[in-house]
Design a protein around this motif. Structure first.
Motif, PDB file in Angstrom:
ATOM      1  N   LYS A   4     -34.053 -80.460 -20.250  1.00 48.34           N
ATOM      2  CA  LYS A   4     -35.499 -80.643 -20.417  1.00 48.34           C
ATOM      3  C   LYS A   4     -35.970 -81.894 -19.672  1.00 48.34           C
ATOM      4  N   LEU A   5     -35.192 -82.971 -19.796  1.00 49.81           N
ATOM      5  CA  LEU A   5     -35.590 -84.246 -19.201  1.00 49.81           C
ATOM      6  C   LEU A   5     -35.707 -84.161 -17.679  1.00 49.81           C
ATOM      7  N   GLN A   6     -34.912 -83.309 -17.070  1.00 48.71           N
ATOM      8  CA  GLN A   6     -34.973 -83.175 -15.616  1.00 48.71           C
ATOM      9  C   GLN A   6     -36.249 -82.477 -15.155  1.00 48.71           C
TER      10      GLN A   6
ATOM     11  N   ASN B 163     -32.687 -94.347 -26.189  1.00 49.08           N
ATOM     12  CA  ASN B 163     -33.205 -94.418 -27.556  1.00 49.08           C
ATOM     13  C   ASN B 163     -33.901 -93.137 -27.967  1.00 49.08           C
ATOM     14  N   SER B 164     -34.613 -92.506 -27.034  1.00 48.49           N
ATOM     15  CA  SER B 164     -35.281 -91.246 -27.377  1.00 48.49           C
ATOM     16  C   SER B 164     -34.248 -90.162 -27.665  1.00 48.49           C
ATOM     17  N   LEU B 165     -33.157 -90.154 -26.910  1.00 51.75           N
ATOM     18  CA  LEU B 165     -32.078 -89.191 -27.163  1.00 51.75           C
ATOM     19  C   LEU B 165     -31.411 -89.466 -28.502  1.00 51.75           C
TER      20      LEU B 165
ATOM     21  N   PHE C 245     -40.161 -84.589 -25.116  1.00 52.49           N
ATOM     22  CA  PHE C 245     -40.025 -85.886 -24.458  1.00 52.49           C
ATOM     23  C   PHE C 245     -41.290 -86.141 -23.651  1.00 52.49           C
ATOM     24  N   ILE C 246     -41.952 -87.262 -23.952  1.00 53.81           N
ATOM     25  CA  ILE C 246     -43.209 -87.597 -23.283  1.00 53.81           C
ATOM     26  C   ILE C 246     -43.189 -89.071 -22.884  1.00 53.81           C
TER      27      ILE C 246
ATOM     28  N   THR D 228     -40.515 -91.372 -24.860  1.00 56.85           N
ATOM     29  CA  THR D 228     -40.478 -91.204 -26.307  1.00 56.85           C
ATOM     30  C   THR D 228     -40.083 -89.773 -26.649  1.00 56.85           C
ATOM     31  N   PHE D 229     -39.402 -89.629 -27.786  1.00 58.21           N
ATOM     32  CA  PHE D 229     -39.146 -88.306 -28.341  1.00 58.21           C
ATOM     33  C   PHE D 229     -40.122 -88.097 -29.478  1.00 58.21           C
ATOM     34  N   GLN D 230     -40.954 -87.080 -29.365  1.00 62.19           N
ATOM     35  CA  GLN D 230     -41.985 -86.834 -30.365  1.00 62.19           C
ATOM     36  C   GLN D 230     -41.699 -85.518 -31.077  1.00 62.19           C
ATOM     37  N   ARG D 231     -41.516 -85.612 -32.394  1.00 62.92           N
ATOM     38  CA  ARG D 231     -41.264 -84.404 -33.174  1.00 62.92           C
ATOM     39  C   ARG D 231     -42.458 -83.472 -33.141  1.00 62.92           C
ATOM     40  N   SER D 232     -42.199 -82.185 -33.071  1.00 64.69           N
ATOM     41  CA  SER D 232     -43.230 -81.207 -33.377  1.00 64.69           C
ATOM     42  C   SER D 232     -43.256 -81.095 -34.899  1.00 64.69           C
ATOM     43  N   TYR D 233     -44.219 -80.354 -35.450  1.00 63.71           N
ATOM     44  CA  TYR D 233     -44.204 -80.247 -36.904  1.00 63.71           C
ATOM     45  C   TYR D 233     -43.077 -79.353 -37.376  1.00 63.71           C
ATOM     46  N   PHE D 234     -42.514 -78.508 -36.489  1.00 66.30           N
ATOM     47  CA  PHE D 234     -41.295 -77.789 -36.845  1.00 66.30           C
ATOM     48  C   PHE D 234     -40.166 -78.790 -37.089  1.00 66.30           C
ATOM     49  N   GLY D 235     -40.093 -79.805 -36.222  1.00 64.43           N
ATOM     50  CA  GLY D 235     -39.081 -80.842 -36.381  1.00 64.43           C
ATOM     51  C   GLY D 235     -39.271 -81.636 -37.654  1.00 64.43           C
TER      52      GLY D 235
END
Length: 312
Positions: A49-51, A75-77, A94-95, A102-109
């Motif tokens: 995804k990051l790529q 840190n995001s990983l 990842f945004i 940053t790693f941002q949770r969806s509400y599923f997460g």
């Protein structure tokens, strides 16, 4: 240096470092994963995804792996793995904000982490419309025995008065969060997609087109976060649950400071961010699509996961 060699070096300084730390945490008994979660597979998915993720640099878009600091990538990983989440399951994104990834949770997460931490059996939300009959009791400041009767003819996204979320732990134990539509809009106003002087949903926006789903998403996020933070559990997974949101808020604030560096006056008010999964302004179109995906896909997803571990 070729692109492949550069990626290999970045991977060594980020993914491999995180993998080694995770291994150390497991050997020390600080980190436990359920049988259905593989940190190795999650990081492989994240690396792919990051790529693909881009960040704005001047007037162009560049790969985040080249633009963002290695510490923020690592840190995001780590935040992702500690919470037992996988971006391949739409549990987070990842945004980039400036040079901070940053790693941002969806509400599923958020739902997945809540189930893992609390042992909740189900997390469900519903929208309240004008004309619905809603009744509940207040017991020691908590909502109990909520009853909601709805007529089919009341369903109209332009007449939503509120929404609620019930976390069910089984054996009659529940936690209920109730929000009025004004409170929901106040949460939406923290999004960078919401205009400075905007008071209602912009016609054609995600919050307008999918108002019911976005209202449910907001009350689910609020319920899960408030319940987790009301507990006295100081586990590593909860620490990283909160660190994820704190990292997003800090990165957003730093970006705003940078964007307004030449202004005479900067007004940044510290507020609770109820919807963390929002992209910087230059990526609004992409993030609106992500929000639609989160709102519309797998509304009944119920996959508890497990994880824990300290940060860098």
């Amino acid at each position: 240096m070729s692109n492949q060699n550069q990626l290999a070096m970045i991977k060594k300084d980020t993914v491999d470092v995180v993998a080694e730390k995770v291994k150390q945490f497991q050997e020390a008994g600080e980190l436990h994963f359920p049988a259905n979660y593989s940190p190795e597979n999650a990081m492989k998915s994240a690396w792919l995804k990051l790529q693909e993720v881009k960040a704005k640099s001047g007037n162009t878009y560049v790969p985040v792996l080249e633009h963002c600091t290695k510490d923020s990538v690592a840190n995001s990983l780590l935040n992702m793995v500690v919470q037992g989440l996988n971006p391949a399951k739409n549990q987070g994104y990842f945004i980039a904000y400036g040079k901070s990834l940053t790693f941002q949770r969806s509400y599923f997460g958020t739902m997945a982490v809540t189930k893992r931490v609390t042992g909740a059996k189900s997390i469900d939300a519903a929208v309240i419309y004008e004309g619905d009959d809603v009744d509940y009791e207040m017991v020691n400041g908590k909502i109990k025995n909520l009853s909601h009767k709805q007529q089919f003819g009341n369903i109209n996204k332009e007449k939503i008065t509120g929404a609620y979320c019930i976390i069910d732990f089984g054996e009659g134990e529940t936690y209920t969060e109730l929000m009025t539509m004004d409170e929901i809009r106040q949460a939406w106003s923290k999004s960078q997609m919401w205009g400075k002087d905007q008071t209602v949903e912009r016609k054609g926006s995600t919050h307008d087109e999918f108002k019911q789903e976005m209202a449910k998403k907001t009350v689910i996020n609020r319920a899960c976060k408030r319940y987790i933070n009301s507990s006295d559990d100081s586990s590593l997974v909860i620490n990283h649950f909160n660190q994820t949101d704190e990292a997003v808020e800090e990165a957003q604030a730093q970006q705003e400071i940078s964007e307004n560096a030449n202004s005479e006056y900067i007004d940044i008010e510290a507020t609770e961010v109820d919807e963390p999964e929002q992209a910087p302004k230059q990526e609004q179109a992409q993030e609106e699509q992500l929000n639609v995906d989160q709102a519309m896909d797998q509304m009944e997803e119920k996959e508890p996961v497990t994880a824990g571990g300290p940060s860098f």
